[in-house]
Design an enzyme around this catalytic site. Structure first.
Site, PDB file in Angstrom:
ATOM      1  N   HIS A 164      -3.397 -19.010  -2.243  1.00 20.13           N
ATOM      2  CA  HIS A 164      -3.708 -18.582  -3.615  1.00 20.13           C
ATOM      3  C   HIS A 164      -4.954 -19.259  -4.184  1.00 20.13           C
ATOM      4  O   HIS A 164      -5.565 -18.754  -5.132  1.00 20.13           O
ATOM      5  CB  HIS A 164      -2.505 -18.870  -4.511  1.00 20.13           C
ATOM      6  CG  HIS A 164      -2.455 -18.074  -5.781  1.00 20.13           C
ATOM      7  ND1 HIS A 164      -3.556 -17.438  -6.323  1.00 20.13           N
ATOM      8  CD2 HIS A 164      -1.426 -17.805  -6.633  1.00 20.13           C
ATOM      9  CE1 HIS A 164      -3.205 -16.820  -7.443  1.00 20.13           C
ATOM     10  NE2 HIS A 164      -1.923 -17.024  -7.653  1.00 20.13           N
ATOM     11  N   ASN A 385      -5.782   2.493   0.308  1.00 21.39           N
ATOM     12  CA  ASN A 385      -5.616   3.571   1.285  1.00 21.39           C
ATOM     13  C   ASN A 385      -6.440   3.268   2.531  1.00 21.39           C
ATOM     14  O   ASN A 385      -7.661   3.357   2.511  1.00 21.39           O
ATOM     15  CB  ASN A 385      -6.051   4.900   0.648  1.00 21.39           C
ATOM     16  CG  ASN A 385      -5.997   6.062   1.617  1.00 21.39           C
ATOM     17  OD1 ASN A 385      -5.503   5.947   2.740  1.00 21.39           O
ATOM     18  ND2 ASN A 385      -6.520   7.200   1.188  1.00 21.39           N
TER      19      ASN A 385
END
EC number: 2.3.1.-
Length: 455
Positions: A164, A385
């Site tokens: 992170h 996508n």
């Protein structure tokens, strides 16, 4: 429905994916927001895709993503490096091109058979994101682990684990979008990455100009049953907020707040109250809820360039004693949440950076009286996508000790928000009861009834 106790996931040996071209060998500093102790954690994300022959023409998702990842790393080459710790625990990135850890896998199961098992808290996460020994450290370890698991239906699951300190949800999304664009044939990312972490360095001299309740020391009056080090009895469960739940919650708030409170505000107030009741916190104990607030965009006046993929958020905290939080109507918690969020602006974020440097990068409290919530519903993971269309689910795979993520989820009939919670087992049962009571359809509008009787 198959038994998941016998689910077989076959993995090849992990490999290191390096940039497709030579990249600069250099050292880069993280910002003072990036390297705080609270962000020195690994975040798991899971993304699930159906087979789509009309789009991908029998392409191999592992091959397509592996190649696109290597090409994207030419632009995001710091992610192929390793973190080192300098003086005063300051983190730097050694951009040595060692690579991202990548695993190819296959499983004898279909997406349909998996059903809700892909949703947070994902009970099969260890199968779809195997923790290779020695790979999960913060220092001197790969900054990303990606496992692509092909399913018998032709679909696949991409699960990843992110250090992170390198980026937040929006920064990770930017990187994943670059991979996806290249997997679909693009020669370069549509948004070029910008490092410039010095934009969020502490000021010289550093000066704390705002109140930061999220970093305050807490006097814990509880029995000590819930701390980040006591994990033996912790369980996770997700709670769904659909149209019915939101309608019921809105009926419980004063009229003057209805038009100004967001879905996030209302869910946060609900969770904070239910959780405090479930944990049976001492009435005199101060309890807090922190809301992660993104600094990007014009709303908070933080001037960051397009393409910046570092951590750019703060988590201002609302504070209350447990007794008034539990006894007052929902509007009490809601107003505190709204006020805490409203403190976020450029000065607040810079004051956070200064505080972190002056106080040695403190971590938020690890007591049960503290909750952090992060809204991932607008992060955009559902739009990534790779050539197989949009995922059927994409987002954080589970909650962390004191951190719950809000994720978009479409069930059979509607779009809603799913929130995984982490609590001791006994408290989880009480939380379930409180949640069910507070989201039950009331017989009448309580707030309106109170207003009418007072006139």
């Amino acid at each position: 429905m198959m038994s998941f106790s016998v689910l077989q996931v076959k993995r090849l040996q992990p490999e290191l994916i390096t940039p497709a071209k030579s990249t600069p060998q250099e050292t880069k500093f993280l910002s003072d927001i990036d390297d705080q102790e609270s962000l020195r954690v690994q975040i798991p994300i899971i993304m699930c895709y159906k087979d789509n022959p009309s789009l991908n023409k029998n392409r191999n998702p592992v091959k397509a993503i592996r190649e696109a990842l290597s090409r994207a790393l030419v632009y995001y080459y710091p992610l192929a490096g390793r973190l080192r710790e300098g003086p005063n625990r300051k983190l730097v990135v050694d951009c040595n091109g060692e690579g991202i850890l990548f695993v190819e896998a296959s499983a004898d199961v279909t997406l349909e058979q998996l059903g809700d098992k892909i949703l947070p808290p994902c009970p099969l996460l260890e199968e779809f994101l195997y923790n290779f020994p020695g790979s999960d450290g913060i220092i001197d370890c790969p900054l990303l682990l990606i496992q692509v698991t092909c399913l018998t239906c032709g679909g696949f699951i991409l699960a990843l684990r992110l250090n992170h300190t390198m980026c937040d949800a929006f920064g990770l999304l930017q990187f994943l979008t670059a991979i996806a664009e290249m997997a679909r044939g693009a020669h370069a990312p549509s948004i070029l990455p910008v490092w410039e972490r010095e934009l969020l360095f502490a000021r010289n001299p550093p000066r704390i100009t705002c109140a930061h309740h999220e970093y305050e020391d807490v006097i814990d009056h509880s029995d000590g049953s819930y701390t980040s080090s006591n994990q033996s009895n912790m369980v996770q469960r997700s709670f769904y907020f659909g149209a019915k739940e939101m309608r019921v919650l809105r009926k419980q708030i004063p009229r003057h707040l209805i038009s100004t409170c967001s879905t996030f505000d209302l869910i946060t107030a609900c969770l904070w109250k239910c959780r405090t009741l479930a944990l049976k916190i001492n009435p005199k104990q101060a309890v807090r809820v922190s809301c992660t607030v993104n600094a990007r965009g014009k709303h908070h006046n933080v001037r960051l360039p397009l393409g910046y993929y570092g951590n750019a958020f703060a988590f201002p905290a609302a504070v209350s004693k447990a007794e008034p939080l539990c006894k007052n109507p929902m509007g009490y918690a809601l107003e505190l949440v709204k006020k805490a969020k409203a403190t976020m602006n450029e000065e607040y974020l810079r004051s956070v950076a200064d505080l972190l440097v002056l106080r040695g990068r403190p971590q938020y409290s690890s007591t049960g009286s503290y909750l952090i919530v992060s809204d991932n519903t607008r992060a955009g993971f559902g739009d990534v996508n790779f050539g197989w269309g949009q995922p059927v689910f994409a987002g954080p795979a589970k909650a962390l000790d004191l951190v719950s993520f809000y994720v978009q989820h479409k069930n059979n009939t509607e779009d809603g928000i799913l929130v995984p919670m982490c609590l001791p087992s006994s408290a989880m049962e009480r939380f379930q009861q409180e949640f069910e009571m507070i989201t039950q359809e009331p017989k009448e509008d309580i707030c309106n009834n109170l207003r009418s009787t007072s006139q």
